[in-house]
Design a protein around this motif. Sequence first.
Motif, PDB file in Angstrom:
ATOM      1  N   ALA A   1      11.259  15.740 -35.794  1.00  0.00           N
ATOM      2  CA  ALA A   1      10.436  14.805 -36.206  1.00  0.00           C
ATOM      3  C   ALA A   1       9.301  13.928 -35.491  1.00  0.00           C
ATOM      4  CB  ALA A   1      10.878  13.870 -38.240  1.00  0.00           C
ATOM      5  N   SER A   2      10.304  13.600 -34.316  1.00  0.00           N
ATOM      6  CA  SER A   2       9.801  12.334 -33.281  1.00  0.00           C
ATOM      7  C   SER A   2       9.183  13.121 -32.210  1.00  0.00           C
ATOM      8  CB  SER A   2      10.701  11.725 -33.281  1.00  0.00           C
ATOM      9  OG  SER A   2      11.187  11.417 -33.976  1.00  0.00           O
ATOM     10  N   ASN A   3       8.391  14.586 -32.691  1.00  0.00           N
ATOM     11  CA  ASN A   3       7.919  15.600 -31.621  1.00  0.00           C
ATOM     12  C   ASN A   3       8.961  15.622 -30.782  1.00  0.00           C
ATOM     13  OD1 ASN A   3       5.635  16.636 -31.037  1.00  0.00           O
ATOM     14  ND2 ASN A   3       4.774  15.337 -30.325  1.00  0.00           N
ATOM     15  N   GLY A   4      10.554  16.223 -30.533  1.00  0.00           N
ATOM     16  CA  GLY A   4      10.739  16.007 -29.326  1.00  0.00           C
ATOM     17  C   GLY A   4      11.566  17.277 -29.993  1.00  0.00           C
ATOM     18  N   THR A   5      13.232  17.370 -28.674  1.00  0.00           N
ATOM     19  CA  THR A   5      13.930  18.075 -29.345  1.00  0.00           C
ATOM     20  C   THR A   5      15.230  17.344 -29.198  1.00  0.00           C
ATOM     21  OG1 THR A   5      14.119  19.492 -27.662  1.00  0.00           O
ATOM     22  CG2 THR A   5      12.728  20.395 -29.174  1.00  0.00           C
ATOM     23  N   ASP A   6      16.761  18.784 -30.301  1.00  0.00           N
ATOM     24  CA  ASP A   6      17.827  17.481 -30.595  1.00  0.00           C
ATOM     25  C   ASP A   6      18.341  18.478 -29.412  1.00  0.00           C
ATOM     26  OD1 ASP A   6      16.950  15.267 -31.675  1.00  0.00           O
ATOM     27  OD2 ASP A   6      16.953  16.461 -33.702  1.00  0.00           O
ATOM     28  N   HIS A   7      19.754  18.077 -29.514  1.00  0.00           N
ATOM     29  CA  HIS A   7      21.045  18.979 -28.240  1.00  0.00           C
ATOM     30  C   HIS A   7      21.417  20.633 -28.650  1.00  0.00           C
ATOM     31  CE1 HIS A   7      22.763  15.089 -26.842  1.00  0.00           C
ATOM     32  NE2 HIS A   7      21.728  14.689 -26.781  1.00  0.00           N
ATOM     33  N   GLY A   8      20.954  20.983 -28.594  1.00  0.00           N
ATOM     34  CA  GLY A   8      21.251  22.709 -28.475  1.00  0.00           C
ATOM     35  C   GLY A   8      22.203  23.233 -27.888  1.00  0.00           C
ATOM     36  N   THR A   9      21.788  24.487 -27.621  1.00  0.00           N
ATOM     37  CA  THR A   9      23.209  25.546 -26.346  1.00  0.00           C
ATOM     38  C   THR A   9      22.521  26.012 -25.603  1.00  0.00           C
ATOM     39  OG1 THR A   9      23.225  27.667 -28.957  1.00  0.00           O
ATOM     40  CG2 THR A   9      24.565  25.569 -29.270  1.00  0.00           C
ATOM     41  N   ALA A  10      22.256  27.438 -26.197  1.00  0.00           N
ATOM     42  CA  ALA A  10      22.597  28.293 -24.648  1.00  0.00           C
ATOM     43  C   ALA A  10      20.866  28.562 -23.468  1.00  0.00           C
ATOM     44  CB  ALA A  10      22.757  29.448 -25.448  1.00  0.00           C
ATOM     45  N   ASN A  11      20.534  28.174 -22.531  1.00  0.00           N
ATOM     46  CA  ASN A  11      19.524  27.981 -21.694  1.00  0.00           C
ATOM     47  C   ASN A  11      19.435  28.615 -20.837  1.00  0.00           C
ATOM     48  OD1 ASN A  11      17.727  25.849 -20.957  1.00  0.00           O
ATOM     49  ND2 ASN A  11      18.593  24.842 -20.530  1.00  0.00           N
ATOM     50  N   ASN A  12      18.338  28.849 -20.155  1.00  0.00           N
ATOM     51  CA  ASN A  12      17.922  29.232 -19.069  1.00  0.00           C
ATOM     52  C   ASN A  12      18.655  28.986 -17.563  1.00  0.00           C
ATOM     53  OD1 ASN A  12      15.421  27.775 -18.859  1.00  0.00           O
ATOM     54  ND2 ASN A  12      15.091  28.375 -20.132  1.00  0.00           N
ATOM     55  N   VAL A  13      18.631  29.903 -16.961  1.00  0.00           N
ATOM     56  CA  VAL A  13      19.477  29.393 -15.598  1.00  0.00           C
ATOM     57  C   VAL A  13      18.196  30.122 -14.724  1.00  0.00           C
ATOM     58  CG1 VAL A  13      21.091  30.247 -13.733  1.00  0.00           C
ATOM     59  CG2 VAL A  13      21.401  29.347 -15.789  1.00  0.00           C
ATOM     60  N   PHE A  14      18.406  29.122 -13.027  1.00  0.00           N
ATOM     61  CA  PHE A  14      17.565  30.233 -12.636  1.00  0.00           C
ATOM     62  C   PHE A  14      17.902  30.084 -11.598  1.00  0.00           C
ATOM     63  CE2 PHE A  14      13.627  27.264 -14.552  1.00  0.00           C
ATOM     64  CZ  PHE A  14      13.502  28.274 -15.344  1.00  0.00           C
ATOM     65  N   LEU A  15      17.718  31.123 -10.582  1.00  0.00           N
ATOM     66  CA  LEU A  15      18.022  31.296  -9.015  1.00  0.00           C
ATOM     67  C   LEU A  15      17.419  32.168  -8.156  1.00  0.00           C
ATOM     68  CD1 LEU A  15      20.747  34.031  -9.846  1.00  0.00           C
ATOM     69  CD2 LEU A  15      21.369  31.544  -9.794  1.00  0.00           C
ATOM     70  N   LEU A  16      16.627  31.108  -6.834  1.00  0.00           N
ATOM     71  CA  LEU A  16      14.839  30.963  -6.296  1.00  0.00           C
ATOM     72  C   LEU A  16      16.448  31.317  -5.004  1.00  0.00           C
ATOM     73  CD1 LEU A  16      15.260  28.708  -8.101  1.00  0.00           C
ATOM     74  CD2 LEU A  16      13.501  28.919  -7.201  1.00  0.00           C
ATOM     75  N   GLY A  17      15.496  31.930  -4.057  1.00  0.00           N
ATOM     76  CA  GLY A  17      16.150  32.317  -2.386  1.00  0.00           C
ATOM     77  C   GLY A  17      15.527  33.340  -2.115  1.00  0.00           C
ATOM     78  N   GLY A  18      15.631  33.784  -0.650  1.00  0.00           N
ATOM     79  CA  GLY A  18      14.476  35.242  -0.019  1.00  0.00           C
ATOM     80  C   GLY A  18      15.594  35.952  -0.461  1.00  0.00           C
ATOM     81  N   GLY A  19      17.378  35.608  -0.383  1.00  0.00           N
ATOM     82  CA  GLY A  19      18.129  36.838  -0.661  1.00  0.00           C
ATOM     83  C   GLY A  19      18.693  37.585  -1.555  1.00  0.00           C
ATOM     84  N   LEU A  20      17.323  36.994  -2.782  1.00  0.00           N
ATOM     85  CA  LEU A  20      17.282  37.977  -3.618  1.00  0.00           C
ATOM     86  C   LEU A  20      18.181  39.628  -3.689  1.00  0.00           C
ATOM     87  CD1 LEU A  20      16.069  35.435  -6.202  1.00  0.00           C
ATOM     88  CD2 LEU A  20      18.580  35.572  -6.288  1.00  0.00           C
ATOM     89  N   ARG A  21      17.971  39.823  -4.560  1.00  0.00           N
ATOM     90  CA  ARG A  21      18.301  41.521  -3.860  1.00  0.00           C
ATOM     91  C   ARG A  21      17.781  41.790  -6.058  1.00  0.00           C
ATOM     92  NH1 ARG A  21      24.314  44.491  -3.603  1.00  0.00           N
ATOM     93  NH2 ARG A  21      23.603  45.932  -3.859  1.00  0.00           N
ATOM     94  N   LYS A  22      18.437  41.869  -7.179  1.00  0.00           N
ATOM     95  CA  LYS A  22      17.201  41.659  -8.239  1.00  0.00           C
ATOM     96  C   LYS A  22      16.092  40.359  -8.662  1.00  0.00           C
ATOM     97  CE  LYS A  22      20.941  44.327 -10.803  1.00  0.00           C
ATOM     98  NZ  LYS A  22      21.754  44.112 -11.952  1.00  0.00           N
ATOM     99  N   LYS A  23      15.148  40.092  -8.741  1.00  0.00           N
ATOM    100  CA  LYS A  23      13.959  39.782  -9.035  1.00  0.00           C
ATOM    101  C   LYS A  23      13.622  39.344 -10.553  1.00  0.00           C
ATOM    102  CE  LYS A  23      13.327  40.281  -4.135  1.00  0.00           C
ATOM    103  NZ  LYS A  23      13.066  41.660  -3.484  1.00  0.00           N
ATOM    104  N   GLY A  24      12.865  38.437 -11.081  1.00  0.00           N
ATOM    105  CA  GLY A  24      12.213  38.346 -12.068  1.00  0.00           C
ATOM    106  C   GLY A  24      13.117  37.931 -13.465  1.00  0.00           C
ATOM    107  N   VAL A  25      12.515  38.350 -14.589  1.00  0.00           N
ATOM    108  CA  VAL A  25      13.581  37.994 -15.900  1.00  0.00           C
ATOM    109  C   VAL A  25      14.699  39.040 -15.255  1.00  0.00           C
ATOM    110  CG1 VAL A  25      13.276  37.872 -18.250  1.00  0.00           C
ATOM    111  CG2 VAL A  25      11.292  36.755 -16.561  1.00  0.00           C
ATOM    112  N   LEU A  26      16.100  38.284 -16.037  1.00  0.00           N
ATOM    113  CA  LEU A  26      16.986  39.581 -15.985  1.00  0.00           C
ATOM    114  C   LEU A  26      17.403  40.345 -17.137  1.00  0.00           C
ATOM    115  CD1 LEU A  26      19.098  38.179 -12.426  1.00  0.00           C
ATOM    116  CD2 LEU A  26      16.682  39.998 -12.820  1.00  0.00           C
ATOM    117  N   ASN A  27      16.872  39.021 -17.881  1.00  0.00           N
ATOM    118  CA  ASN A  27      17.589  39.924 -19.806  1.00  0.00           C
ATOM    119  C   ASN A  27      17.017  39.490 -20.192  1.00  0.00           C
ATOM    120  OD1 ASN A  27      17.828  37.019 -19.219  1.00  0.00           O
ATOM    121  ND2 ASN A  27      19.976  37.248 -20.464  1.00  0.00           N
ATOM    122  N   ASP A  28      16.761  40.288 -21.653  1.00  0.00           N
ATOM    123  CA  ASP A  28      15.804  39.381 -22.616  1.00  0.00           C
ATOM    124  C   ASP A  28      15.663  38.586 -22.723  1.00  0.00           C
ATOM    125  OD1 ASP A  28      15.842  42.765 -23.562  1.00  0.00           O
ATOM    126  OD2 ASP A  28      17.263  42.540 -25.018  1.00  0.00           O
ATOM    127  N   ALA A  29      14.347  37.683 -23.868  1.00  0.00           N
ATOM    128  CA  ALA A  29      14.213  36.591 -24.094  1.00  0.00           C
ATOM    129  C   ALA A  29      15.263  36.311 -25.410  1.00  0.00           C
ATOM    130  CB  ALA A  29      12.636  36.735 -24.748  1.00  0.00           C
TER     131      ALA A  29
END
Length: 405
Positions: A329-357
Amino acid sequence: MAATRREFLRTSALASSLLLVPKFLHALDRGPGLARLADAPGARRLIVVQLSGGNDGLNTVIPYKNDLYYKARPTLGIREASGILPLEKDLGLHPTLKGLKGLYDQGHLAVLNSVGYPNPDRSHFRAMDIWQSGSGADQVVSTGWLGRYLDSDCSDCQLPYHALEVDDTLSLALKGATRKGLALKNPGKFHQLTQNRLLAKVSQQTAPAHHAQVDYLYKTLAETASSAEYLYDKSKIYKSNVAYPNSEFGKNLKTTAELINSGVESRVYYLALSGFDTHVRQQEQQQRLLADLGDGLAALAHDLQQHNQWDNTLVLVFSEFGRRVGQNASNGTDHGTANNVFLLGGGLRKKGVLNDAPDLANLDQGDLRHQVDFRSIYATLLRDWLGADDAAILGTGFEHLNGLV
């Protein structure tokens, strides 16, 4: 430099006030080696960025073609017309994450959705302990996953600067049973502190009769002083002219790049960006923080690319939990659970979005269900990036994300 260090240790207040001089002090007195990490075959470093407070992943990697997202967030949901930066799998980045979008376009970003663990905890402190220790929700572990890496698999990581936290205090993540990382924000100020204050203070409080305690203090102080002098000397080699965000986080990223480009051999760097506990008026606060994150990481990548240090660097970005799917009700969000994780680097072998939304039609009492256990990410990075025995560090039973790095 070695002669200067020997002179310092001989004439310091601590050395002059105590009769016992352990043998290891003379070994440390020779100083650490000066070989660049980049010059060692296959040598790699890991940079961990912690988003403290629980970043809202749904407004970071946005399911902007999913009507359920906008139904749950009638005012807080970000519309495509606002400038969402498209990725794939009907997902897009927050409009302020232009820096990350540039890295995605270069093939230097991987996104993992719905990362978490069974029986998630919504307490900031407990959830962060779980992520930093690499433990389960039903375990209490007093060491960190990277500290245990130093303990068990980093044979060349005897000195604390081999794992650096760019902050004033050392997080649990970098604390092992026998080895720990080192926390500092400014190499010059840290050097001054260790040389002028710390040794003198302990020397006034230590009695030479307690040989075991003196031994321990000598070892700790000698390692700290040696590391501080080494980092200070190294930090003078390279000063970055890359434009970082004018923020505390931006300054810490710049310090990290300067240490790396100066040849510091640290295998692990740890940084934090705080302020993501967005219960109230989330839009403005998260927008500012995500701009800091995206622009800062883009600057870091550019800085390291200029000195051929990006391909042997991997950046992990996580938060201790996500937020509830529905807005409050305060135009925010409360504590939840799962989240996204980012991996960055020039040596990535798999790139982009790796699993389903995230599956917004299959929630757990209003929260996202996790698809990926965060310890699978840790296990993969330990084994495939750092060359460590992940089972000895984390335990067994965690699936590896094969072919990722």
